[in-house]
Design an enzyme around this catalytic site. Structure first.
Site, mmCIF file in Angstrom:
data_model
loop_
_atom_site.group_PDB
_atom_site.id
_atom_site.type_symbol
_atom_site.label_atom_id
_atom_site.label_comp_id
_atom_site.label_asym_id
_atom_site.label_seq_id
_atom_site.Cartn_x
_atom_site.Cartn_y
_atom_site.Cartn_z
ATOM 1 N N HIS A 1 3.064 6.830 -15.830
ATOM 2 C CA HIS A 1 2.253 5.988 -14.940
ATOM 3 C C HIS A 1 1.277 6.914 -14.213
ATOM 4 O O HIS A 1 1.621 7.540 -13.212
ATOM 5 C CB HIS A 1 3.229 5.311 -13.968
ATOM 6 N N HIS B 1 -2.263 7.868 -12.240
ATOM 7 C CA HIS B 1 -3.435 7.423 -11.473
ATOM 8 C C HIS B 1 -4.582 8.380 -11.794
ATOM 9 O O HIS B 1 -4.360 9.506 -12.262
ATOM 10 C CB HIS B 1 -3.104 7.377 -9.978
ATOM 11 N N CYS C 1 -1.738 3.243 -4.188
ATOM 12 C CA CYS C 1 -0.604 2.877 -3.338
ATOM 13 C C CYS C 1 -1.040 2.973 -1.880
ATOM 14 O O CYS C 1 -1.566 4.000 -1.458
ATOM 15 C CB CYS C 1 0.559 3.819 -3.601
ATOM 16 N N ASN D 1 -5.154 3.258 -11.105
ATOM 17 C CA ASN D 1 -4.398 3.717 -12.277
ATOM 18 C C ASN D 1 -5.367 4.097 -13.391
ATOM 19 O O ASN D 1 -6.508 3.649 -13.426
ATOM 20 C CB ASN D 1 -3.520 2.579 -12.830
ATOM 21 N N ARG E 1 -0.317 -6.020 -9.901
ATOM 22 C CA ARG E 1 0.514 -5.463 -8.831
ATOM 23 C C ARG E 1 -0.133 -4.203 -8.248
ATOM 24 O O ARG E 1 -0.631 -4.225 -7.122
ATOM 25 C CB ARG E 1 1.942 -5.208 -9.370
ATOM 26 N N ASP E 2 -0.197 -3.135 -9.022
ATOM 27 C CA ASP E 2 -0.720 -1.865 -8.489
ATOM 28 C C ASP E 2 -2.205 -2.014 -8.155
ATOM 29 O O ASP E 2 -2.695 -1.470 -7.160
ATOM 30 C CB ASP E 2 -0.522 -0.753 -9.526
HETATM 31 P P1 HMG Z 1 12.509 -2.401 6.008
HETATM 32 O O1 HMG Z 1 11.678 -2.763 7.199
HETATM 33 O O2 HMG Z 1 13.225 -1.093 6.011
HETATM 34 O O3 HMG Z 1 13.525 -3.574 5.659
HETATM 35 O O4 HMG Z 1 11.533 -2.425 4.743
HETATM 36 P P2 HMG Z 1 14.838 -4.007 6.366
HETATM 37 O O5 HMG Z 1 15.887 -4.105 5.303
HETATM 38 O O6 HMG Z 1 15.149 -3.161 7.573
HETATM 39 O O7 HMG Z 1 14.513 -5.490 6.883
HETATM 40 C C1 HMG Z 1 13.620 -5.751 7.963
HETATM 41 C C2 HMG Z 1 13.174 -7.191 7.903
HETATM 42 O O8 HMG Z 1 12.391 -7.386 6.735
HETATM 43 C C3 HMG Z 1 14.316 -8.208 7.798
HETATM 44 O O9 HMG Z 1 13.874 -9.408 8.453
HETATM 45 C C4 HMG Z 1 14.384 -8.501 6.306
HETATM 46 O O10 HMG Z 1 14.928 -9.772 6.003
HETATM 47 C C5 HMG Z 1 12.938 -8.429 5.931
HETATM 48 P P3 HMG Z 1 14.436 -9.808 9.909
HETATM 49 O O11 HMG Z 1 15.926 -9.855 9.698
HETATM 50 O O12 HMG Z 1 14.009 -8.706 10.800
HETATM 51 O O13 HMG Z 1 13.766 -11.109 10.171
HETATM 52 N N1 HMG Z 1 12.799 -8.003 4.524
HETATM 53 C C6 HMG Z 1 12.093 -8.637 3.567
HETATM 54 N N2 HMG Z 1 11.343 -9.754 3.587
HETATM 55 C C7 HMG Z 1 10.768 -10.117 2.395
HETATM 56 N N3 HMG Z 1 10.930 -9.440 1.241
HETATM 57 C C8 HMG Z 1 11.661 -8.303 1.208
HETATM 58 C C9 HMG Z 1 12.276 -7.878 2.412
HETATM 59 N N4 HMG Z 1 13.060 -6.811 2.690
HETATM 60 C C10 HMG Z 1 13.373 -6.903 3.983
HETATM 61 N N5 HMG Z 1 11.816 -7.634 0.064
HETATM 62 C C11 HMG Z 1 10.979 -2.546 2.422
HETATM 63 C C12 HMG Z 1 11.981 -2.043 3.460
HETATM 64 C C13 HMG Z 1 11.311 -1.878 1.105
HETATM 65 C C14 HMG Z 1 11.122 -4.032 2.314
HETATM 66 C C15 HMG Z 1 9.549 -2.179 2.884
HETATM 67 O O14 HMG Z 1 9.509 -0.808 3.133
HETATM 68 C C16 HMG Z 1 8.495 -2.531 1.877
HETATM 69 O O15 HMG Z 1 8.275 -3.694 1.582
HETATM 70 N N6 HMG Z 1 7.753 -1.531 1.354
HETATM 71 C C17 HMG Z 1 6.656 -1.829 0.423
HETATM 72 C C18 HMG Z 1 6.413 -0.678 -0.421
HETATM 73 C C19 HMG Z 1 5.366 -0.981 -1.460
HETATM 74 O O16 HMG Z 1 5.201 -2.112 -1.921
HETATM 75 N N7 HMG Z 1 4.626 0.081 -1.856
HETATM 76 C C20 HMG Z 1 3.695 -0.050 -2.921
HETATM 77 C C21 HMG Z 1 4.391 -0.177 -4.245
HETATM 78 S S1 HMG Z 1 5.116 1.349 -4.855
HETATM 79 C C22 HMG Z 1 3.774 2.108 -5.694
HETATM 80 O O17 HMG Z 1 2.663 1.662 -5.603
HETATM 81 C C23 HMG Z 1 4.064 3.249 -6.611
HETATM 82 C C24 HMG Z 1 4.084 2.824 -8.088
HETATM 83 O O18 HMG Z 1 2.852 2.245 -8.474
HETATM 84 C C25 HMG Z 1 4.357 4.036 -8.984
HETATM 85 C C26 HMG Z 1 3.447 5.228 -8.653
HETATM 86 O O19 HMG Z 1 2.212 5.077 -8.652
HETATM 87 O O20 HMG Z 1 4.042 6.275 -8.391
HETATM 88 C C27 HMG Z 1 5.207 1.813 -8.371
HETATM 89 MG MG MG Z 2 1.065 3.320 -9.007
#
Ligand code: HMG
Ligand code: MG
Length: 293
Positions: free
Chosen positions: A203, A205, A237, A246, A11-12
């Site tokens: 967690h 990095h 990220c 990481n 994932r990450d």
């Molecule tokens: P949004 O645009 O605010 O969503 O995104 P929405 O609720 O307004 O919906 C807009 C459209 O997206 C709608 O479709 C939904 O159905 C669709 P429409 O009606 O317009 O046709 N939709 C989806 N489709 C598929 N799967 C979904 C989904 N949700 C809505 N889940 C959202 C909000 C959270 C989805 C978006 O901002 C997003 O996907 N962000 C991704 C963030 C991400 O993955 N970041 C990396 C991971 S976090 C990280 O790396 C940190 C970590 O490692 C820890 C650390 O290191 O600190 C964990």
């Molecule tokens: Mg991370």
């Protein structure tokens, strides 16, 4: 307490890779990781495919992996739409997202801190009724790329709120790899006054080269034994500019083992798993001749 590793490379590690990795290769990677002795694998993320295209095949990957009954399989679920998709697969655990600053949350998940809780509360409740374990992530728990140093008390208040909401554990993310052992101490000293160490996962990095020092500090001085790590040190990220991978599973496993911890991970197998992706590896230990490990 033996060391508990959540392997987050699928994932990450992969979310930040620009070239498309075929689903078959991801499945083979997870299958290899399942035989390395890691306790959990964060397989994928049910995030929006436009936001993170590399995770678009989340359902396919989960449906095709071979499950090792000793391993817990989890995925990130950022909202109810993501949970709908996740529940069509076979998962043991999900992880919900928040972060310690409004700006990072807005960049990463398109809402602020309060909005992130409003979004995750129904996800946690539904996941629990479905019998899933739930992790809460607090990203930028030490430093934020947009707002700088984060006050530890704010992070602690968020951690307590996540437990009130019903999560089983909280993973504190040093998303940009900027934390030092001194930052780790500042945060753990106040968090562990009210929360037992087995509920906290760290967690790290590796951006500033302090991840291993942080792991050893958290384990030796605070009794934290659960860490998120990534085979090959892959990761980062897409919404945290400049963040590198990481802490590498093999680097963390080696450092802890050499420091006397009970580590069950097979370091050579972890490196072989990471090499199977054909990507440049970021870890130190992967560059050491195998016969010296
Ligand atoms: P949004 O645009 O605010 O969503 O995104 P929405 O609720 O307004 O919906 C807009 C459209 O997206 C709608 O479709 C939904 O159905 C669709 P429409 O009606 O317009 O046709 N939709 C989806 N489709 C598929 N799967 C979904 C989904 N949700 C809505 N889940 C959202 C909000 C959270 C989805 C978006 O901002 C997003 O996907 N962000 C991704 C963030 C991400 O993955 N970041 C990396 C991971 S976090 C990280 O790396 C940190 C970590 O490692 C820890 C650390 O290191 O600190 C964990
Ligand atoms: Mg991370």
């Amino acid at each position: 307490m033996r060391i508990w590793i959540t392997e987050v490379a699928p994932r990450d590690g992969l979310q930040n890779v620009k070239e498309r990795i075929p689903t078959d290769r991801k499945v083979a990677f997870v299958d290899m990781l399942s035989e390395t002795g890691v306790d959990e694998i964060e397989v994928t993320a049910f995030v929006h495919p436009k936001w993170v295209p590399q995770m678009a095949d989340a359902q396919d990957v989960l449906r095709r992996i071979k499950r090792n009954p000793k391993v817990i399989y989890s995925a990130i679920v950022p909202n109810e739409k993501g949970l709908e998709r996740a529940l069509e697969t076979d998962l043991d655990k999900i992880a919900v997202l928040t972060a310690a600053t409004d700006t990072f949350n807005l960049k990463n998940i398109n809402t602020d801190i309060e909005g992130s809780f409003q979004r995750l509360i129904p996800v946690v409740r539904k996941a629990k009724t479905e019998g899933l374990k739930v992790r809460g992530y607090v990203s930028v728990a030490f430093w934020c790329p947009y707002e700088g140093k984060v006050p530890p008390q704010r992070v602690k208040d968020m951690v307590l709120r996540l437990f009130d909401v019903g999560v089983d554990e909280v993973s504190l993310g040093d998303t940009i790899g900027r934390a030092s052992p001194s930052d780790v101490k500042d945060l753990l000293e106040i968090i562990l006054k009210d929360i037992p160490p087995d509920k906290i996962v760290l967690h790290f990095h590796a951006t500033y080269g302090m991840a291993i020092a942080n792991v050893i500090c958290a384990w030796k001085e605070f009794g934290i034994y659960r860490f998120d790590t990534s085979a090959g040190g892959l990761g980062g990220c897409p919404y945290a500019p400049g963040a590198s991978g990481n802490a590498a599973t093999e680097d963390v496993a080696f450092a802890l083992r050499e420091s006397g911890a009970d580590v069950r991970v097979d370091i050579k197998r972890v490196i072989e798993s990471a090499e199977s992706l054909g990507l440049p590896l970021e870890s130190a230990i992967s560059r050491v001749p195998r016969e010296n490990l």
